[in-house]
Design a protein around this motif. Sequence first.
Motif, PDB file in Angstrom:
ATOM      1  N   TYR A 242       0.518  -1.000  -0.038  1.00 56.25           N
ATOM      2  CA  TYR A 242      -0.101  -0.198  -0.378  1.00 56.25           C
ATOM      3  C   TYR A 242       0.919   1.005   0.157  1.00 56.25           C
ATOM      4  O   TYR A 242      -0.014   2.277  -0.310  1.00 56.25           O
ATOM      5  N   ASP A 243       1.557   0.668  -0.245  1.00 59.89           N
ATOM      6  CA  ASP A 243       3.289   2.034   0.662  1.00 59.89           C
ATOM      7  C   ASP A 243       4.136   2.133  -0.529  1.00 59.89           C
ATOM      8  O   ASP A 243       4.282   2.650  -1.691  1.00 59.89           O
ATOM      9  N   THR A 244       4.526   1.132  -0.984  1.00 57.31           N
ATOM     10  CA  THR A 244       6.029   1.433  -1.488  1.00 57.31           C
ATOM     11  C   THR A 244       5.218   0.624  -3.265  1.00 57.31           C
ATOM     12  O   THR A 244       5.849   1.322  -4.099  1.00 57.31           O
ATOM     13  N   VAL A 245       4.516   0.034  -3.066  1.00 56.20           N
ATOM     14  CA  VAL A 245       3.986  -0.633  -4.825  1.00 56.20           C
ATOM     15  C   VAL A 245       3.230   0.721  -4.952  1.00 56.20           C
ATOM     16  O   VAL A 245       3.388   1.230  -6.578  1.00 56.20           O
ATOM     17  N   THR A 246       2.437   1.445  -4.442  1.00 58.29           N
ATOM     18  CA  THR A 246       0.992   1.848  -4.687  1.00 58.29           C
ATOM     19  C   THR A 246       2.420   3.413  -5.345  1.00 58.29           C
ATOM     20  O   THR A 246       1.971   4.090  -6.454  1.00 58.29           O
ATOM     21  N   GLU A 247       3.360   4.001  -4.278  1.00 57.40           N
ATOM     22  CA  GLU A 247       4.067   5.081  -4.718  1.00 57.40           C
ATOM     23  C   GLU A 247       4.965   4.446  -5.998  1.00 57.40           C
ATOM     24  O   GLU A 247       5.074   5.488  -7.074  1.00 57.40           O
ATOM     25  N   ALA A 248       5.751   3.846  -6.041  1.00 57.42           N
ATOM     26  CA  ALA A 248       5.921   3.619  -7.543  1.00 57.42           C
ATOM     27  C   ALA A 248       5.652   3.293  -8.660  1.00 57.42           C
ATOM     28  O   ALA A 248       6.645   3.769 -10.062  1.00 57.42           O
ATOM     29  N   VAL A 249       4.516   2.450  -8.783  1.00 61.19           N
ATOM     30  CA  VAL A 249       3.284   2.090  -9.924  1.00 61.19           C
ATOM     31  C   VAL A 249       2.067   2.210  -9.898  1.00 61.19           C
ATOM     32  O   VAL A 249       1.457   2.238 -11.239  1.00 61.19           O
ATOM     33  N   ALA A 250       1.995   3.121  -9.293  1.00 56.53           N
ATOM     34  CA  ALA A 250      -0.306   3.456  -9.351  1.00 56.53           C
ATOM     35  C   ALA A 250      -0.027   4.188 -10.190  1.00 56.53           C
ATOM     36  O   ALA A 250      -1.261   3.428 -11.080  1.00 56.53           O
ATOM     37  N   GLY A 251       0.214   5.246  -9.846  1.00 54.16           N
ATOM     38  CA  GLY A 251      -0.120   6.438 -11.534  1.00 54.16           C
ATOM     39  C   GLY A 251       0.026   6.086 -12.433  1.00 54.16           C
ATOM     40  O   GLY A 251      -0.021   6.669 -13.254  1.00 54.16           O
ATOM     41  N   THR A 252       1.456   5.641 -12.760  1.00 50.10           N
ATOM     42  CA  THR A 252       1.867   4.897 -13.917  1.00 50.10           C
ATOM     43  C   THR A 252       1.066   4.236 -14.949  1.00 50.10           C
ATOM     44  O   THR A 252       0.283   4.138 -16.056  1.00 50.10           O
ATOM     45  N   TYR A 253      -0.049   2.916 -14.574  1.00 50.37           N
ATOM     46  CA  TYR A 253      -0.228   2.533 -14.670  1.00 50.37           C
ATOM     47  C   TYR A 253      -2.076   2.525 -14.514  1.00 50.37           C
ATOM     48  O   TYR A 253      -3.067   2.338 -15.054  1.00 50.37           O
TER      49      TYR A 253
END
Length: 282
Positions: A242-253
């Motif tokens: 919920y923190d690392t993954v969201t910050e890294a790729v959520a916006g890109t996807y």
Amino acid sequence: MEQIIRDEISRFIRETPANRFPDSDQPYFDEPLVAFARADNPLFTEYKTVIGQFHLTPAELVAASFPEAPWQPATVICWVLPITASTRASNRQQSTFPSRQWALTRFFGEQVNVALRRHITAWLELKGHRAAPPQLMPAWREVGDSPAGVASTWSERHAAYAAGLGTFSLNDALITPVGIAHRLGSVITDLGLQPSLQTYADRRANCLFYREGTCGACIGRCPVKALSSQGHDKRLCRAYVYDTVTEAVAGTYGVSAAGCGLCQTKVPCEDRIPPGRSTLSA
């Protein structure tokens, strides 16, 4: 009536335009599995010890959510929405963050799951029955600090276990006949239905690690070591997802939550109950 309900759930997943990737005719989910548990199954009471006193039985959920007009639940309808082979294959190639297909399935696919919960509730009500989806009921809430880690007043995994849809794994997911890569849902109703059979020996019978002391493939799939032979560190896992993954790729996807799913792919239980040594030698 049981088969009619199965057919309606399958029809909805097969026909709803929501079960399609953006600009594609490829679905998020394959054919669902559906099973039924009695609302008074003793397991729902046992979960108060296993998970926490905050976990509610079907009757408690109804009473707390509809205090002005309570009704008596009879059945919990549970389903498994299997993630497609192409999405699983895309996530199998990843080692740090989820694939785009997996992230879209986690975000938009769960919207399909919510729509299915609402649809089956409305469909049953049109037939004269009371129904409600636990995840959308007023009494549902998340509990951040419990002996079981982050939990909630209703667990879709534990409901599915009570309905005989699968058993638990080292990573706390549910290994079903179509594997571990899926989304789960349920609806409570006052309609009495024949409960599905529970055919497993114990709550971890489908997991090779617990069944035979082998495998542990999911341990190596976790990029933050939230899995070990001791089990699943929910807090470490949750912080990463919920923190690392969201910050890294959520916006890109183009999603607000991307999930992870690495430990649900490239493992023997990805799309089946894995055969063990006794099965292979038979």
